[in-house]
Every structure is written in C-alpha cells, then in structure tokens.
Enzyme design. Structure first.
Site, PDB file in Angstrom:
ATOM      1  N   CYS A   2     -50.580  33.305  -8.731  1.00 23.21           N
ATOM      2  CA  CYS A   2     -50.561  32.525  -9.970  1.00 23.21           C
ATOM      3  C   CYS A   2     -49.506  31.450  -9.791  1.00 23.21           C
ATOM      4  O   CYS A   2     -48.699  31.513  -8.860  1.00 23.21           O
ATOM      5  CB  CYS A   2     -50.144  33.396 -11.157  1.00 23.21           C
ATOM      6  SG  CYS A   2     -51.192  34.841 -11.374  1.00 23.21           S
ATOM      7  N   ARG A  27     -53.428  27.299  -7.675  1.00 23.48           N
ATOM      8  CA  ARG A  27     -53.040  28.707  -7.497  1.00 23.48           C
ATOM      9  C   ARG A  27     -53.821  29.635  -8.433  1.00 23.48           C
ATOM     10  O   ARG A  27     -53.675  30.847  -8.371  1.00 23.48           O
ATOM     11  CB  ARG A  27     -51.541  28.880  -7.772  1.00 23.48           C
ATOM     12  CG  ARG A  27     -50.668  28.210  -6.737  1.00 23.48           C
ATOM     13  CD  ARG A  27     -49.209  28.564  -6.964  1.00 23.48           C
ATOM     14  NE  ARG A  27     -48.961  29.960  -6.711  1.00 23.48           N
ATOM     15  CZ  ARG A  27     -48.611  30.473  -5.534  1.00 23.48           C
ATOM     16  NH1 ARG A  27     -48.463  29.676  -4.503  1.00 23.48           N
ATOM     17  NH2 ARG A  27     -48.404  31.767  -5.395  1.00 23.48           N
ATOM     18  N   TRP A  77     -54.260  33.498 -11.894  1.00 22.73           N
ATOM     19  CA  TRP A  77     -55.381  33.927 -11.061  1.00 22.73           C
ATOM     20  C   TRP A  77     -55.434  35.427 -11.250  1.00 22.73           C
ATOM     21  O   TRP A  77     -54.566  36.154 -10.772  1.00 22.73           O
ATOM     22  CB  TRP A  77     -55.122  33.530  -9.602  1.00 22.73           C
ATOM     23  CG  TRP A  77     -56.332  33.744  -8.769  1.00 22.73           C
ATOM     24  CD1 TRP A  77     -57.404  32.908  -8.669  1.00 22.73           C
ATOM     25  CD2 TRP A  77     -56.603  34.853  -7.925  1.00 22.73           C
ATOM     26  NE1 TRP A  77     -58.329  33.448  -7.821  1.00 22.73           N
ATOM     27  CE2 TRP A  77     -57.875  34.638  -7.342  1.00 22.73           C
ATOM     28  CE3 TRP A  77     -55.925  36.018  -7.593  1.00 22.73           C
ATOM     29  CZ2 TRP A  77     -58.464  35.531  -6.463  1.00 22.73           C
ATOM     30  CZ3 TRP A  77     -56.506  36.919  -6.718  1.00 22.73           C
ATOM     31  CH2 TRP A  77     -57.762  36.667  -6.154  1.00 22.73           C
ATOM     32  N   ASN A 103     -45.922  36.335 -11.329  1.00 24.81           N
ATOM     33  CA  ASN A 103     -46.903  36.200 -10.253  1.00 24.81           C
ATOM     34  C   ASN A 103     -46.663  37.361  -9.303  1.00 24.81           C
ATOM     35  O   ASN A 103     -45.534  37.572  -8.863  1.00 24.81           O
ATOM     36  CB  ASN A 103     -46.703  34.869  -9.525  1.00 24.81           C
ATOM     37  CG  ASN A 103     -47.524  34.789  -8.250  1.00 24.81           C
ATOM     38  OD1 ASN A 103     -48.599  35.388  -8.157  1.00 24.81           O
ATOM     39  ND2 ASN A 103     -47.016  34.049  -7.274  1.00 24.81           N
ATOM     40  N   GLY A 104     -47.716  38.113  -8.984  1.00 24.03           N
ATOM     41  CA  GLY A 104     -47.560  39.258  -8.091  1.00 24.03           C
ATOM     42  C   GLY A 104     -48.290  40.456  -8.674  1.00 24.03           C
ATOM     43  O   GLY A 104     -49.144  40.295  -9.556  1.00 24.03           O
ATOM     44  N   GLU A 486     -69.196  35.184  13.069  1.00 25.90           N
ATOM     45  CA  GLU A 486     -68.299  34.422  12.185  1.00 25.90           C
ATOM     46  C   GLU A 486     -67.671  33.240  12.935  1.00 25.90           C
ATOM     47  O   GLU A 486     -67.535  32.144  12.384  1.00 25.90           O
ATOM     48  CB  GLU A 486     -67.216  35.358  11.611  1.00 25.90           C
ATOM     49  CG  GLU A 486     -66.170  34.718  10.730  1.00 25.90           C
ATOM     50  CD  GLU A 486     -66.720  34.003   9.503  1.00 25.90           C
ATOM     51  OE1 GLU A 486     -67.913  34.109   9.203  1.00 25.90           O
ATOM     52  OE2 GLU A 486     -65.924  33.294   8.858  1.00 25.90           O
ATOM     53  N   LYS A 490     -68.050  29.344  11.789  1.00 26.44           N
ATOM     54  CA  LYS A 490     -66.892  28.480  11.531  1.00 26.44           C
ATOM     55  C   LYS A 490     -67.013  27.192  12.338  1.00 26.44           C
ATOM     56  O   LYS A 490     -66.759  26.104  11.835  1.00 26.44           O
ATOM     57  CB  LYS A 490     -65.563  29.173  11.875  1.00 26.44           C
ATOM     58  CG  LYS A 490     -65.107  30.253  10.930  1.00 26.44           C
ATOM     59  CD  LYS A 490     -64.578  29.757   9.594  1.00 26.44           C
ATOM     60  CE  LYS A 490     -65.627  29.677   8.526  1.00 26.44           C
ATOM     61  NZ  LYS A 490     -66.066  30.882   7.882  1.00 26.44           N
ATOM     62  N   GLU A 493     -69.886  24.881  10.820  1.00 24.08           N
ATOM     63  CA  GLU A 493     -69.666  24.196   9.548  1.00 24.08           C
ATOM     64  C   GLU A 493     -68.462  23.263   9.586  1.00 24.08           C
ATOM     65  O   GLU A 493     -68.462  22.249   8.899  1.00 24.08           O
ATOM     66  CB  GLU A 493     -69.579  25.178   8.381  1.00 24.08           C
ATOM     67  CG  GLU A 493     -68.389  26.075   8.365  1.00 24.08           C
ATOM     68  CD  GLU A 493     -68.381  27.015   7.151  1.00 24.08           C
ATOM     69  OE1 GLU A 493     -68.912  26.677   6.096  1.00 24.08           O
ATOM     70  OE2 GLU A 493     -67.802  28.112   7.290  1.00 24.08           O
ATOM     71  N   HIS A 509     -82.339  38.647  26.721  1.00 27.33           N
ATOM     72  CA  HIS A 509     -83.687  38.726  26.159  1.00 27.33           C
ATOM     73  C   HIS A 509     -84.203  37.355  25.724  1.00 27.33           C
ATOM     74  O   HIS A 509     -85.131  37.281  24.920  1.00 27.33           O
ATOM     75  CB  HIS A 509     -83.705  39.706  24.980  1.00 27.33           C
ATOM     76  CG  HIS A 509     -83.370  41.109  25.398  1.00 27.33           C
ATOM     77  ND1 HIS A 509     -84.192  41.869  26.198  1.00 27.33           N
ATOM     78  CD2 HIS A 509     -82.265  41.864  25.184  1.00 27.33           C
ATOM     79  CE1 HIS A 509     -83.629  43.046  26.434  1.00 27.33           C
ATOM     80  NE2 HIS A 509     -82.448  43.060  25.835  1.00 27.33           N
ATOM     81  N   LYS A 608     -68.680  24.859  -1.927  1.00 34.33           N
ATOM     82  CA  LYS A 608     -67.915  26.107  -1.901  1.00 34.33           C
ATOM     83  C   LYS A 608     -68.716  27.233  -2.550  1.00 34.33           C
ATOM     84  O   LYS A 608     -68.738  28.347  -2.054  1.00 34.33           O
ATOM     85  CB  LYS A 608     -66.584  25.904  -2.640  1.00 34.33           C
ATOM     86  CG  LYS A 608     -65.688  27.137  -2.639  1.00 34.33           C
ATOM     87  CD  LYS A 608     -65.130  27.403  -1.263  1.00 34.33           C
ATOM     88  CE  LYS A 608     -64.320  28.676  -1.187  1.00 34.33           C
ATOM     89  NZ  LYS A 608     -64.226  29.167   0.201  1.00 34.33           N
TER      90      LYS A 608
END
Ligand code: M6R
Length: 613
Positions: A2, A27, A77, A103-104, A486, A490, A493, A509, A608
């Site tokens: 946050c 944040r 957040w 925050n936490g 993955e 990456k 994109e 194959h 996104k």
C-alpha cells in the site's frame, strides 16, 4: 503493498496528502483515505472506487474543514478484507481520536483482536491493521506518549509494517515505524514528511532519510527523532536522491518490469506470510472451503491462461507428488467448449493474476455450473473470479503494472504449492515432518531468487552476444518444462522474437527438423531427475549447429561440455526450482527486448488484463 504518506507543520496539508496519494496509486488503488488531526479533532475521509479512489477522495475532501497542519493518507492494495470503505485506511481507535495507516501484514492479528475485543474494544473493519489503532489506544490510556505507545504496541505484533499514527490528544506529532515494509522521512523548513516511497514527497521535502527495520520515528514541525523499539536513539541514514519523478515512481528503475522482477523475493515473502499456525497447520485465512470439503477432493483441474497457465503446470507436479491426486491442466479458453467432465469430488482451480481474464472466468463459471467446487488463485482482492468462486487464495505480489507477468508468477507457484501441502496434510499423504521441511524450504526460496537476481549482469552480457538471433527454442524436462514455456513466452512478448517452448523429449518428434546454425536453444537444465536426458537433448541440438544457452545449478560441472553459455542459479529442492530458474530467463528476455529497443512495459498488441474472448 500500500502507499502511505504523512505531513506535520504544513500550511498546505490537504494538497500535500492528495498529491502524494496520486503518486502512490501504483502501490494500490482499492481504496484511499486521509485523516487530518488538530487539538481535540480527528477528521477522516475514505473512498473505495477502484482506480478512481484518489479522484473520489479528492471530491470527498472538498468538505474538509480548514486549519489542519498535520495529517496522514493511505492508498490501499487489499490483502485482508475486501476493498470497501469500511476496510479503507486510516483506521481509528474506539475514541475516534487516534488514526493509523499501515502497509504490511500483521500476522497475529486474529489473536490480538480476540484479546482486544474481550477487553471491550469494538472493531469496524475486517483488516489485520485495525488492531494497531486499538493497541495504541490501550497504551495511551495508560498515560504513555504517542511515541512510547507505538513502541509498546509494536512489541506485541508479528509481521511486516510501515505504520504511521496520530492522536488528537497529542496533535502536530506523527509517530511512524517500520519492519520490512518501506518507509522514508523527508524534511523541509518547518515541515516534516513521511512516505512509503520518495515520489510521494519528492517535490516537497529537501532532504530524505531511510527508516530501518524496528525503528520508530517521532515527527514534528521542527524535524524528527528516531529510536529503536527499546527507546534508544538511532540515526537515520540520509539518502541522496537524484531521480526525477517518473524514475522515482519506478523505484529508481528504468521501467516497471525491472522493479517487478526485483520485487520477487518480497512477493514470495508476502504470499507465504501468515500461512502456518504454531501447530504446523497450513492455513489460508481467506479460503472459504472447509477441511472436510478439501478432504473429499478426488481429482483436480487447473484452468488458466498465459503465464498463469505455466504456474498451473508447476502445480500439477506438486499436487500429484505431495497430495497424490490426479491433476489436469487446461488452457482456460479451451476448457468450457470441450464439454468437460466434472465428477463428484472434482476441484477446479482458476489461476489468474488479475482475476478478470474472461477466458478463465468463463472456464471457472462453467466448472461451477457443472457442480465443481472452484478455488480462485488471484492477486487482486475481490476480483470477479475471487468473488464468484467457492473459495479464494490470494497471492500477495503487490500491484503488477508491466503487461508481462513476473512477480505474480512466482507468487502463484508459491500459493499453489502451499495448497498442495495443505491437501497433503489433510489427506495424510506426507509425513508432518516432510510438510514442515517443505514449508520452511518454500520460505527460503526468496533468498535463492535474490541470489539469482544478483547475477543479472552476466545474463545481460549473454543477451548482448545473442542480439541478432531470430529463432529460439526453450526446452526443459520434468519441472524444467513449465519454466521453458514461461521463458519462451517472456521472450516472445517482450522482444517480439520467435520463441517456442517444448518438453526436451519432444524435439525429436518434429521440431528437431528446424534446428540449424543460427538457432538458439535455451535449456532449463537444473532438474536432477532428468539431468542426463536434457544433456543428451543438448548434445543432439549442438550436433546440428544450434547455439546452446543453459540454465544450470552452481554445482553442475557437466553442463559446460554442451552449452555455449551457462546462466547459473543456486540449487534448490526440485519442486521450488521453477521459481528460481525463471529469474535468468526473465532477465534474458528483458535484456534482448531492451537491446532491440522494445517497449518493455507495454509490448505491442497486448493488454495487462484480457477481458475479451
Ligand atoms: O491476469 P491473468 O493471470 O489471468 O492473465 C493471464 C495472461 O493474460 C497473462 O499471464 C499474460 O500471458 C501475460 N502477458 C504474460 O506475461
């Protein structure tokens, strides 16, 4: 994750707080709020309007009384409690005089709240943070100054915090403290500031100081003084800030993706925090599904898209190995059109950073319609998928701005592996001592990821050597396979280069026909179970002229014989290796993309959150 801000001694308090919050929105923006404090009065405003929370707060503050020279503000957040006004910070104590922002994560909030309620305190939110307001209230009622009251309260809490507290009974004072979550103090003539990040106060303060773990700071108009938790004076380290505002919002990095790649140890720590009771039970506060229901699971189906699909592939290994349940992994856009079989005891897990990907939402809806219990793994609290599913586990990776997912991926794997351990615990398929060992091992992965991050320079050098290559094959076997997928995604994109991910054994194959000089094969070669086999696959591609890049563990002496370039990572328990091995591949893709001049935060043609089929 946050944003927090505070100011004492200002003639421009409201504008300072609102401008700062607007800069901290990256944040989190589930809600925003401020508290203004003067002798005998604490005035609070809070809004929960998603991405418009700060804008809504600005309107709400038009009715703020004037004459306040001090205040605190927060942009949230959500981790504990839905993104609603009642859960928005600042939180107040029972008297309404003390205001706190945090925050936490306070790990022992449940037990503290039970004790506080037994002593007559009334809670108005379902956050972990509100306990702080009531703990400080108790210490203040015993006659302690705000600084000492905060110190006393913090001795009772476990977890992470960047905290700021004010009290109308001790106006023009803010007491702030830090453990793990970031906190800076800023000064200017007659005004003192605090913030979670420098950008919030960059154009207001003229000097900046870092608060370290377990330090408590008392801010007044004349400046600040800092002490440790026992009250002994400490000196804060002055920061030299040479950033402009835009760089500052990216935490001093060139772009958001670099910041997010670097935040992976934090994402892991936060996702794993507060997940194990002292008796060893793995626990998810937010999981709305009973132990009996989990015990009755007979089969697991994971549905997801893109990077989340690769995290789901990793989960298949963990759930099958540890919980001895049969697992299928489906691309979410394919699942619902296939007339899927949902039997009694089928648990469907939807994995989505945003919780808004329409393909995955439609897949989980279809599963639910057919009678499945659905667990959502979401990074966004109260996302559509989280709300609709029978149950939810939140990853706590923090806001991910870059289109390419990085920190949310490792957090998803950690959350899914925790769930696999919980299933194993309920089904009795692992010894309690093994569950403990895996849990502690999982908690150590963040440090191994940090070590992999420190080796960034070497990965960048390798990428420089390979600028000009156009065809990439990423291969891996066993737990190296999802990582290969993955790594290829990456690179595609971020750099727009052709890259394909394959299980290493599958090359022969068909795809082997494409291997010729100029093709780069990137191999994830950390899996000990399949090590000899991946070495053979590399020998095959090398014999056909490919350039070989291998991700290998520090102790792997055999790899040099078949690889042109080696990206070293610390060795770890095989089940955790996907979280470590992906790091050099993220940096590799990023470095290639930068070398080719791509927009690394916003690749072409992508979004996104993908809310179309
Ligand atoms: O929000 P989600 O996790 O559901 O998103 C799924 C994919 O759209 C996402 O992972 C996408 O593949 C990323 N751009 C990968 O970096």
């Amino acid at each position: 994750m946050c944003g927090i801000i505070g100011v004492v001694g200002s003639s421009d308090t409201l504008a300072t707080l609102l401008e700062g919050l607007a800069r901290l929105e990256y944040r989190g923006y589930d809600s925003a709020g401020i508290a203004l404090v003067r002798p005998g009065q604490t005035w609070r405003a809070r809004c929960a309007a998603g991405t418009e929370s700060v804008a809504a707060l600005r309107i709400e503050c038009e009715r703020a009384p004037s004459g306040f020279s001090s205040g605190i503000g927060h942009t949230r957040w959500a981790t504990h409690g839905a993104p609603e006004v009642a859960n928005a910070h600042p939180h107040l104590d029972c008297s309404g005089n003390i205001a706190i922002i945090h925050n936490g994560i306070i790990e022992n909030h449940t037990e503290l709240q039970v004790e506080l309620e037994a002593r007559g305190h009334t809670f108005t939110s379902v956050t972990d943070s509100e306990v702080l307001a009531h703990l400080i209230e108790e210490s203040r009622s015993q006659g302690l100054e705000l600084l000492d009251a905060v110190r006393a309260s913090l001795k009772l809490v476990r977890g992470a915090f960047a905290l700021a507290a004010m009290d109308a009974g001790e106006p023009d004072v803010i007491v702030a403290a830090r453990r793990i979550s970031p906190l800076v103090v800023g000064t200017a003539a007659g005004v003192t500031y605090l913030a979670s990040d420098v950008p919030a106060i960059l154009d207001r303060a003229t000097a900046f100081y870092a608060v370290n773990d377990d330090e408590v700071v008392r801010l007044g108009p004349e400046g600040f003084r800092a002490v440790d938790l026992d009250g002994a004076p400490v000196r804060l380290h002055q920061l030299s800030i040479e950033w402009d505002l835009e760089t500052a919002q990216k935490g001093g990095n060139d772009d958001f993706i670099t910041k997010e790649i670097n935040e992976q140890p934090d994402a892991l720590r936060d996702t794993l925090m507060d997940r194990r009771r002292p008796d060893g039970t793995i626990t998810f506060d937010e999981l709305r599904i009973s132990d009996d229901e989990l015990r009755e699971v007979k089969r697991v189906v994971l549905v997801a898209a893109g990077t989340s699909h690769h995290a789901a592939l990793v989960a298949k290994y963990a759930i099958e190995r540890w919980a001895r349940l049969s697992v299928d992994v489906d691309i979410s856009s394919e699942y619902r059109y296939r007339d899927p079989v949902v039997e009694i005891g089928t648990l469907v897990i939807g994995v989505s950073q945003s919780g808004e990907t329409i393909d995955t939402i439609m897949a989980t809806r279809e599963a639910q319609r057919r009678g499945a219990r659905v667990v959502a793994i979401s990074n966004i609290v109260d996302s559509s998928m989280a709300r609709e599913a029978s149950a939810v586990i939140y990853t706590r990776a923090g806001l991910e701005v870059s289109v390419a997912s990085t920190k949310s991926y490792v957090a998803q794997i950690a959350a899914l592996e925790l769930l696999a351990l919980r299933l194993a615990q309920l089904r009795g398929t692992l010894d309690p001592s093994d569950i403990d060992a895996f849990f502690h091992g999982l908690n150590a992965v963040g440090a191994q990821v940090a070590t992999a991050l420190e080796r960034r320079g070497h990965v960048e050098d390798v990428a420089k050597q390979l600028i000009g290559a156009h065809d990439f094959f990423f291969i891996g076997r066993h737990l190296g396979f999802p990582t290969a997928m993955e790594g290829a995604l990456k690179l595609k994109e971020l750099s727009y280069l052709h890259a394909e991910g394959y299980p290493g054994g599958e090359l022969k194959h068909g795809p082997l026909a494409l291997i010729e000089p100029g093709v780069v094969v990137v191999a994830v070669a950390t899996d000990l179970v399949m090590h000899e086999k991946i070495l053979s696959n590399l020998a095959e591609v090398k014999a056909r002229g490919a350039t070989v890049v291998a991700v290998a563990t520090d102790d792997d002496d055999a790899i040099a014989a078949v690889a042109d370039y080696v990206l070293r990572v610390p060795a770890t328990e095989p089940m955790f290796s996907p979280m470590v091995d992906v790091v050099p591949l993220q940096i590799f893709a990023y470095s290639m993309a930068r070398g080719l001049g791509r927009n690394v935060d916003r690749p072409r043609n992508l979004a996104k959150t993908v809310t179309v089929e």
